[in-house]
Scaffold this active site. Structure first.
Site, short mmCIF file in Angstrom:
data_model
loop_
_atom_site.label_atom_id
_atom_site.label_comp_id
_atom_site.label_asym_id
_atom_site.label_seq_id
_atom_site.Cartn_x
_atom_site.Cartn_y
_atom_site.Cartn_z
N ASP A 15 2.26 -1.97 1.71
CA ASP A 15 0.81 -1.90 1.59
C ASP A 15 0.20 -3.14 0.92
O ASP A 15 0.62 -3.54 -0.17
CB ASP A 15 0.46 -0.65 0.77
CG ASP A 15 -0.99 -0.25 0.89
OD1 ASP A 15 -1.86 -1.08 0.58
OD2 ASP A 15 -1.25 0.90 1.27
N SER A 28 -4.78 -2.32 3.67
CA SER A 28 -4.48 -0.93 3.99
C SER A 28 -5.55 -0.34 4.90
O SER A 28 -5.78 -0.85 5.99
CB SER A 28 -4.32 -0.14 2.69
OG SER A 28 -3.60 1.05 2.91
#
Length: 270
Positions: free
Chosen positions: A158, A46
């Site tokens: 993610d 991320s």
């Protein structure tokens, strides 16, 4: 001096997810750089992937600080009518392409792995070659916030969902010593007012126990004191980066101890 005396351990950095708090990674990188602790491998999830790719593309800390000073949400937020997410993610791809000079992952100055999650299979996907912007766009796709990223025949979200601080990935890359950076503490008693708050807080809580295992598997775990900052605190990046610097300075004695221990063991085996 002999080769054994000059030999040093390879050092890997595992940069965790954390939204705006992920800018603390910059402070950590600066302190390591200023203290001549060379980073040989980086893995990021991320926001850790975003900061990691910027550093791996150039290793210019001063330039990264200037980028942070100019950073604004409008550069990467492109809203859409929500169906699978609120943010399209096209802008952030363009930003990554700009600041990494359209390089491929395999062409970066520092070897980099970027982590994403296959939404359909639950598999951890590791990008270590190909287009950087594709990998980062997938890795930052916070469920419910960003539209999942379609890549080849996969639907990706993610990387922090499956591996918030990718310590094991850095080890697999070949690092002798692994430094993890945890920038996603659970914000206790925080005010929850938006769907973004609900999603981020839920992810932080779910990952809290897993992060304890990451502590055990890394040689050093740096934990910037960023719990007081909201994950959307993009107007407080200077303070967040400062916390990264402070935590890295505090970790220097342990890092140097790990390096010295590795060298001693290596010399004994030679």
């Amino acid at each position: 001096m002999s080769e054994s005396v000059n030999k040093r351990p390879t050092i890997g950095l595992a940069l965790g997810s954390g939204s705006a708090r992920g800018f603390a990674h910059l402070g950590v990188l600066k302190v390591l750089h200023e203290n001549n602790i060379k980073i040989d491998y980086i893995a990021g999830s991320s926001m850790g992937a975003l900061i990691g790719c910027f550093y791996a593309a150039n290793n210019d800390i001063d330039r990264l600080y200037k980028i942070a000073q100019l950073f604004n949400k409008k550069y990467f937020i492109d809203l859409t009518v929500p169906k699978m997410g609120f943010i399209v993610g096209k802008k952030i791809k363009e930003m990554v392409q700009l600041f990494t000079y359209n390089k491929k992952i395999e062409d970066l100055a520092t070897p980099l792995s970027i982590i994403a999650t296959d939404l359909l299979s639950g598999d951890k996907i590791i990008f270590n070659e190909g287009d950087i912007s594709d990998a980062v766009r997938a890795s930052i796709s916070i469920p419910g916030i960003f539209i999942p990223y379609k890549y080849q025949d996969r639907t990706l979200i993610d990387g922090g969902v499956v591996d918030r601080i990718p310590v094991s990935v850095v080890k697999e890359m070949g690092a002798d010593i692994v430094i993890g950076v945890n920038v996603s503490p659970v914000m206790k008693y925080t005010e929850i007012t938006t769907i973004y708050d609900v999603i981020i807080q839920s992810l932080d809580i779910m990952q809290n126990e897993l992060l304890k295992l990451r502590d055990e598997n890394s040689d050093v775990m740096i934990k910037p004191d960023v719990a007081q900052f909201h994950p959307r605190a993009f107007t407080q990046l200077e303070e967040i980066i400062g916390e990264g610097e402070k935590s890295a300075v505090e970790a220097l004695p342990l890092i140097n101890e790990k390096i010295a221990s590795w060298k001693e063991k290596f010399n004994e085996e030679c």
